[in-house]
Scaffold this motif. Sequence first.
Motif, mmCIF file in Angstrom:
data_model
loop_
_atom_site.group_PDB
_atom_site.id
_atom_site.type_symbol
_atom_site.label_atom_id
_atom_site.label_comp_id
_atom_site.label_asym_id
_atom_site.label_seq_id
_atom_site.Cartn_x
_atom_site.Cartn_y
_atom_site.Cartn_z
ATOM 1 N N PRO A 27 24.950 26.479 33.767
ATOM 2 C CA PRO A 27 24.091 27.191 32.809
ATOM 3 C C PRO A 27 24.919 28.032 31.838
ATOM 4 N N ASN A 28 24.267 28.620 30.877
ATOM 5 C CA ASN A 28 24.986 29.404 29.882
ATOM 6 C C ASN A 28 24.933 30.880 30.237
ATOM 7 N N PRO A 29 25.958 31.387 30.892
ATOM 8 C CA PRO A 29 25.925 32.796 31.282
ATOM 9 C C PRO A 29 26.053 33.705 30.059
ATOM 10 N N LEU A 30 25.310 34.788 30.067
ATOM 11 C CA LEU A 30 25.422 35.780 28.990
ATOM 12 C C LEU A 30 26.441 36.859 29.346
ATOM 13 N N VAL A 31 26.651 37.026 30.645
ATOM 14 C CA VAL A 31 27.633 38.014 31.112
ATOM 15 C C VAL A 31 28.612 37.314 32.050
ATOM 16 N N GLY A 32 29.884 37.504 31.796
ATOM 17 C CA GLY A 32 30.913 36.980 32.694
ATOM 18 C C GLY A 32 31.473 38.130 33.521
ATOM 19 N N ILE A 33 31.415 37.974 34.836
ATOM 20 C CA ILE A 33 31.947 39.015 35.724
ATOM 21 C C ILE A 33 33.206 38.462 36.369
ATOM 22 N N VAL A 34 34.339 39.080 36.072
ATOM 23 C CA VAL A 34 35.588 38.632 36.687
ATOM 24 C C VAL A 34 36.125 39.748 37.579
ATOM 25 N N MET A 35 36.763 39.327 38.663
ATOM 26 C CA MET A 35 37.348 40.321 39.581
ATOM 27 C C MET A 35 38.691 39.795 40.063
ATOM 28 N N GLY A 36 39.608 40.710 40.322
ATOM 29 C CA GLY A 36 40.968 40.316 40.617
ATOM 30 C C GLY A 36 41.172 39.610 41.935
ATOM 31 N N SER A 37 40.233 39.803 42.856
ATOM 32 C CA SER A 37 40.382 39.219 44.194
ATOM 33 C C SER A 37 39.007 39.061 44.825
ATOM 34 N N GLU A 59 27.725 34.983 35.455
ATOM 35 C CA GLU A 59 28.661 34.167 36.230
ATOM 36 C C GLU A 59 29.683 35.115 36.850
ATOM 37 N N ALA A 60 30.013 34.889 38.105
ATOM 38 C CA ALA A 60 31.025 35.723 38.764
ATOM 39 C C ALA A 60 32.169 34.843 39.236
ATOM 40 N N LYS A 61 33.397 35.332 39.010
ATOM 41 C CA LYS A 61 34.551 34.477 39.281
ATOM 42 C C LYS A 61 35.785 35.333 39.573
ATOM 43 N N VAL A 62 36.619 34.869 40.470
ATOM 44 C CA VAL A 62 37.894 35.549 40.710
ATOM 45 C C VAL A 62 38.896 35.083 39.655
ATOM 46 N N VAL A 63 39.418 36.063 38.932
ATOM 47 C CA VAL A 63 40.435 35.812 37.898
ATOM 48 C C VAL A 63 41.434 36.961 38.011
ATOM 49 N N SER A 64 42.676 36.657 38.240
ATOM 50 C CA SER A 64 43.665 37.730 38.409
ATOM 51 C C SER A 64 44.613 37.793 37.216
ATOM 52 N N ALA A 65 44.769 39.014 36.695
ATOM 53 C CA ALA A 65 45.703 39.198 35.570
ATOM 54 C C ALA A 65 47.130 38.932 35.994
ATOM 55 N N HIS A 66 47.418 39.174 37.282
ATOM 56 C CA HIS A 66 48.802 39.050 37.765
ATOM 57 C C HIS A 66 49.069 37.698 38.418
ATOM 58 N N ARG A 67 48.097 37.270 39.247
ATOM 59 C CA ARG A 67 48.331 36.054 40.041
ATOM 60 C C ARG A 67 47.922 34.792 39.290
#
Length: 189
Positions: A27-37, A59-67
């Motif tokens: 689906p087309n998320p209006l808000v993207g929620i990213v978290m480092g772990s 949408e919620a997804k793990v995305v790490s700036a470092h890893r």
Amino acid sequence: MPAFIFSAARPGHRDDHLKRRVDSRMPNPLVGIVMGSASDWDVMQHAVRRLEEFGVPAEAKVVSAHRSPQLAHEYARNAAGRGMACLIAAAGGAAHLAGVMAANTTLPVLGVPMPSKHLQGMDSLLSTVQMPAGIPVATFAIGEAGAHNAALFAISILALKDSGLAKQLADFRAAQETKIRKTTLPGQA
Ligand code: RP5
């Protein structure tokens, strides 16, 4: 990459939505929620649930700036093109995720500092809030309150162009006030 996608269009199936793993292009998320772990999920599920309660596709997804620096750049750079209105970014410790997101999109980025093991989230708070001039991150409280409020702020942004959502938000505020007005302390009638 898989992500949790939810839409509140089906009341009564909230937990199913949260557990459902689907492709991030669905689906087309209006808000993207990213978290480092994934360890941030206990806190960030409150943002997901709040958005779901208001029927905001997210949408919620793990995305790490470092890893996973490449993924972090890609996610932020693609967000506007995917129709998102804002991003919520949560990270702990040397929390660069919100800043990296903000560096790669002009969408509003709402940062949520995660509680941390050694410094109780003060490290996360300062890393998230102390952005040098030019690339803003709107930073919220450490932990659960921040997760709730980032979601409510995202709803406020969307409500600027959605009168139905604006009404829901006004009703939510009114319900909070009613609850406070009715609250009595021990020994009071
Ligand atoms: C950050 O490091 C994450 O956002 C998390 O808050 C913290 C600890 O991550 P884990 O070691 O639990 O994966 O990147």
